[in-house]
Scaffold this motif. Sequence first.
Motif, PDB file in Angstrom:
ATOM      1  N   PRO A   1      49.671  39.224  79.785  1.00 31.36           N
ATOM      2  CA  PRO A   1      49.691  40.688  79.912  1.00 31.36           C
ATOM      3  C   PRO A   1      50.767  41.337  79.039  1.00 31.36           C
ATOM      4  O   PRO A   1      51.943  40.973  79.116  1.00 31.36           O
ATOM      5  N   GLY A   2      50.354  42.262  78.189  1.00 25.39           N
ATOM      6  CA  GLY A   2      51.265  43.011  77.340  1.00 25.39           C
ATOM      7  C   GLY A   2      51.571  42.367  76.009  1.00 25.39           C
ATOM      8  O   GLY A   2      52.131  43.014  75.117  1.00 25.39           O
ATOM      9  N   LEU A   3      51.206  41.073  75.844  1.00 25.35           N
ATOM     10  CA  LEU A   3      51.596  40.351  74.628  1.00 25.35           C
ATOM     11  C   LEU A   3      50.468  40.402  73.599  1.00 25.35           C
ATOM     12  O   LEU A   3      49.583  39.547  73.575  1.00 25.35           O
ATOM     13  N   GLU A   4      50.518  41.400  72.745  1.00 27.49           N
ATOM     14  CA  GLU A   4      49.512  41.536  71.700  1.00 27.49           C
ATOM     15  C   GLU A   4      50.057  42.455  70.622  1.00 27.49           C
ATOM     16  O   GLU A   4      50.581  43.526  70.908  1.00 27.49           O
ATOM     17  N   GLY A   5      49.965  41.984  69.372  1.00 30.27           N
ATOM     18  CA  GLY A   5      50.434  42.822  68.275  1.00 30.27           C
ATOM     19  C   GLY A   5      51.327  42.075  67.308  1.00 30.27           C
ATOM     20  O   GLY A   5      51.219  40.848  67.146  1.00 30.27           O
ATOM     21  N   GLU A   6      52.227  42.797  66.691  1.00 35.76           N
ATOM     22  CA  GLU A   6      53.080  42.264  65.632  1.00 35.76           C
ATOM     23  C   GLU A   6      54.000  41.159  66.153  1.00 35.76           C
ATOM     24  O   GLU A   6      54.525  41.224  67.264  1.00 35.76           O
ATOM     25  N   ASN A   7      54.180  40.126  65.307  1.00 35.73           N
ATOM     26  CA  ASN A   7      55.106  39.021  65.585  1.00 35.73           C
ATOM     27  C   ASN A   7      54.749  38.221  66.834  1.00 35.73           C
ATOM     28  O   ASN A   7      55.614  37.721  67.535  1.00 35.73           O
ATOM     29  N   VAL A   8      53.444  38.102  67.089  1.00 39.92           N
ATOM     30  CA  VAL A   8      52.944  37.128  68.053  1.00 39.92           C
ATOM     31  C   VAL A   8      52.209  36.077  67.225  1.00 39.92           C
ATOM     32  O   VAL A   8      51.152  36.353  66.653  1.00 39.92           O
ATOM     33  N   TRP A   9      52.789  34.888  67.111  1.00 40.07           N
ATOM     34  CA  TRP A   9      52.303  33.877  66.188  1.00 40.07           C
ATOM     35  C   TRP A   9      51.565  32.760  66.914  1.00 40.07           C
ATOM     36  O   TRP A   9      51.881  32.424  68.053  1.00 40.07           O
ATOM     37  N   THR A  10      50.602  32.177  66.218  1.00 40.20           N
ATOM     38  CA  THR A  10      50.050  30.879  66.586  1.00 40.20           C
ATOM     39  C   THR A  10      50.701  29.846  65.663  1.00 40.20           C
ATOM     40  O   THR A  10      51.473  30.195  64.755  1.00 40.20           O
ATOM     41  N   SER A  11      50.363  28.586  65.860  1.00 42.49           N
ATOM     42  CA  SER A  11      50.896  27.555  64.963  1.00 42.49           C
ATOM     43  C   SER A  11      50.405  27.780  63.534  1.00 42.49           C
ATOM     44  O   SER A  11      51.143  27.499  62.570  1.00 42.49           O
ATOM     45  N   ASP A  12      49.179  28.289  63.371  1.00 42.98           N
ATOM     46  CA  ASP A  12      48.675  28.604  62.029  1.00 42.98           C
ATOM     47  C   ASP A  12      49.553  29.650  61.353  1.00 42.98           C
ATOM     48  O   ASP A  12      49.827  29.573  60.144  1.00 42.98           O
TER      49      ASP A  12
ATOM     50  N   SER B   1      54.521  37.893  81.575  1.00 42.14           N
ATOM     51  CA  SER B   1      54.142  39.132  80.889  1.00 42.14           C
ATOM     52  C   SER B   1      55.163  39.436  79.805  1.00 42.14           C
ATOM     53  O   SER B   1      56.215  38.794  79.708  1.00 42.14           O
ATOM     54  N   ALA B   2      54.814  40.424  78.966  1.00 47.86           N
ATOM     55  CA  ALA B   2      55.716  40.836  77.893  1.00 47.86           C
ATOM     56  C   ALA B   2      55.476  42.304  77.593  1.00 47.86           C
ATOM     57  O   ALA B   2      54.421  42.861  77.904  1.00 47.86           O
ATOM     58  N   GLU B   3      56.464  42.926  76.975  1.00 47.54           N
ATOM     59  CA  GLU B   3      56.313  44.315  76.550  1.00 47.54           C
ATOM     60  C   GLU B   3      57.117  44.528  75.275  1.00 47.54           C
ATOM     61  O   GLU B   3      58.089  43.820  74.996  1.00 47.54           O
ATOM     62  N   ARG B   4      56.680  45.507  74.496  1.00 51.76           N
ATOM     63  CA  ARG B   4      57.355  45.824  73.248  1.00 51.76           C
ATOM     64  C   ARG B   4      58.483  46.797  73.530  1.00 51.76           C
ATOM     65  O   ARG B   4      58.272  47.885  74.091  1.00 51.76           O
ATOM     66  N   VAL B   5      59.700  46.404  73.150  1.00 49.80           N
ATOM     67  CA  VAL B   5      60.869  47.255  73.304  1.00 49.80           C
ATOM     68  C   VAL B   5      61.545  47.347  71.937  1.00 49.80           C
ATOM     69  O   VAL B   5      62.195  46.402  71.490  1.00 49.80           O
ATOM     70  N   GLY B   6      61.339  48.463  71.267  1.00 51.39           N
ATOM     71  CA  GLY B   6      61.845  48.597  69.904  1.00 51.39           C
ATOM     72  C   GLY B   6      61.126  47.618  68.988  1.00 51.39           C
ATOM     73  O   GLY B   6      59.901  47.563  68.950  1.00 51.39           O
ATOM     74  N   ASP B   7      61.901  46.804  68.266  1.00 48.30           N
ATOM     75  CA  ASP B   7      61.297  45.802  67.385  1.00 48.30           C
ATOM     76  C   ASP B   7      61.337  44.411  68.020  1.00 48.30           C
ATOM     77  O   ASP B   7      61.225  43.397  67.336  1.00 48.30           O
ATOM     78  N   ARG B   8      61.517  44.365  69.334  1.00 43.68           N
ATOM     79  CA  ARG B   8      61.627  43.098  70.070  1.00 43.68           C
ATOM     80  C   ARG B   8      60.471  42.933  71.050  1.00 43.68           C
ATOM     81  O   ARG B   8      59.863  43.911  71.499  1.00 43.68           O
TER      82      ARG B   8
ATOM     83  N   ASN C   1      64.111  29.525  89.392  1.00 44.25           N
ATOM     84  CA  ASN C   1      65.212  30.368  89.879  1.00 44.25           C
ATOM     85  C   ASN C   1      64.876  31.856  89.837  1.00 44.25           C
ATOM     86  O   ASN C   1      65.759  32.701  89.916  1.00 44.25           O
ATOM     87  N   GLY C   2      63.580  32.165  89.703  1.00 45.81           N
ATOM     88  CA  GLY C   2      63.176  33.564  89.670  1.00 45.81           C
ATOM     89  C   GLY C   2      62.826  34.031  88.267  1.00 45.81           C
ATOM     90  O   GLY C   2      62.820  33.251  87.308  1.00 45.81           O
ATOM     91  N   ILE C   3      62.534  35.306  88.128  1.00 44.93           N
ATOM     92  CA  ILE C   3      62.145  35.884  86.832  1.00 44.93           C
ATOM     93  C   ILE C   3      63.376  36.011  85.922  1.00 44.93           C
ATOM     94  O   ILE C   3      64.410  36.536  86.337  1.00 44.93           O
ATOM     95  N   GLN C   4      63.236  35.480  84.691  1.00 44.10           N
ATOM     96  CA  GLN C   4      64.282  35.648  83.684  1.00 44.10           C
ATOM     97  C   GLN C   4      63.714  36.458  82.522  1.00 44.10           C
ATOM     98  O   GLN C   4      62.532  36.350  82.190  1.00 44.10           O
ATOM     99  N   GLN C   5      64.564  37.244  81.893  1.00 46.22           N
ATOM    100  CA  GLN C   5      64.148  38.123  80.801  1.00 46.22           C
ATOM    101  C   GLN C   5      64.717  37.632  79.482  1.00 46.22           C
ATOM    102  O   GLN C   5      65.894  37.269  79.395  1.00 46.22           O
ATOM    103  N   PHE C   6      63.863  37.609  78.447  1.00 44.12           N
ATOM    104  CA  PHE C   6      64.292  37.202  77.119  1.00 44.12           C
ATOM    105  C   PHE C   6      63.802  38.229  76.108  1.00 44.12           C
ATOM    106  O   PHE C   6      62.612  38.555  76.079  1.00 44.12           O
ATOM    107  N   ASP C   7      64.704  38.743  75.281  1.00 49.61           N
ATOM    108  CA  ASP C   7      64.346  39.659  74.214  1.00 49.61           C
ATOM    109  C   ASP C   7      64.365  38.888  72.896  1.00 49.61           C
ATOM    110  O   ASP C   7      65.424  38.373  72.487  1.00 49.61           O
TER     111      ASP C   7
END
Length: 470
Positions: free
Chosen positions: A159-170, A245-252, A261-267
């Motif tokens: 959910p939310g992860l679609e667009g620029e800088n989402v890469w596959t191995s290709d 899930s993921a969301e676009r925040v600026g260029d991240r 240990n619960g939900i962790q956030q990574f930018d």
Amino acid sequence: MATYEADVVVLGAGPGGYVAAIRAGQLAKEHGGSVICIEREYLGGTCLNWGCIPSKAMIAHAERYQHVLHAKEMGILINGTVDYDFEQMQARKNKIVQTLRGGIGMLFKKNGVQSIEGTGKLIDPHTIEVTRPDGSKDLVRGKNIILATGSSVMKINIPGLEGENVWTSDDAVNAPFVPDSMLILGAGAVGVEFSFVFNALGGHVTVVEMMPHILPTFDEEIAKEAERALSKQGIQFITGSTLKSAERVGDRWRCYVETPNGIQQFDVQVVLIGVGRKPNVDGIGLETVGIQMNKRYVAVDESMRTNIPHIYAIGDITGIAPLAHVASMQGIVAAENCFGAARRMDYRAVPNVVYTVPEVAGVGLTEQQAREQGYEVRIGKFQPRILGRAMAVGERDGLVKVVADAKYGQILGVHICCSHASDLLQEAVLAIKLEATLDELVDTIHPHPTMVEALMEAFHDAAGHCIHKA
């Protein structure tokens, strides 16, 4: 519409298909006949163009860069700043790919294989319709057909992860830049290898794996040794976790990872999806001719035949062992059977390698698998850190583990995490293939000083008399 005919028609020119075509071409010269190979894009398939070869070139670049960065440890002084040119690295990688691709074309010509560019699909049990790049269509008829259409990267819906800088191995092998930060989803071979590359080139890399440890298809103890060594290099592994899930925040990309240990956030700048591949079985006419399936894979016997005797299937579309070298052997077996042989595949000794630093390699049964199959096992272990060669070259991380049958001493599995593990493994592959025992292997002289002594010592340890184990 042109019509072509051949004794063997191969659909797909990856490491299974092109090898099958060349072997069939050799046999056609001996017995009379002709061979056609149909490929929709590049000779060499995924392995050569987007997988095995380009990724190993990238790994070599990253490893060499790290060697230079740490040259002072060996008394080598470098004046000035150590840096790299990523564009030049990628250009070198591309040149290697193009050279090897051209080599396949030369081998086709040498062995009388006719190459047809286009997308093929079965329209009857002996005919493949080929759609050319310009949209025109041809028919290719074959007495025997070998299906070798391979696999594609698998995309999953986050959910939310679609667009620029989402890469596959290709995408990753053709990366235009080195991300300053990256989250990799999946700690199998693909995810772990790219984690090494981008970490070694200066990115901050986090790897998320849903299983309890990385490299879940490998022996657990060896996988944990690899995780320890790679973590020491700065890669962050989060196991038993999923990207929710993921969301676009600026260029991240802001990624929300569910951990024990619960939900962790990574930018991060880039998210790399490295969770697996899917077989290319859609749109190739399997249902038209009634090819039997095994779930989403093509069902085959040990001769690589489908339920239609003159149609064979090899490689990733069979789902048996999705490795390039397995596909190549399956291709040889299928090609020879097309000319009347009675070859059968033997999967007891399939090598598997992950090309990180240190490398990870395994063949045969893991300790857990051996015990589950009812074996009483003898385990031998050795850490290469005390070897003279390991000290001399400065590559001391790792562990070698041997799994043997306690009753007869037969080698059941060998699992390695250390420098040059891919090279060390072949002795173990032969040992399993030839049903060698501990007695035979400990009675075999190994060269000194070498890294392969770690394997020798592990054999001795399993036999109960390791010389250099403290």
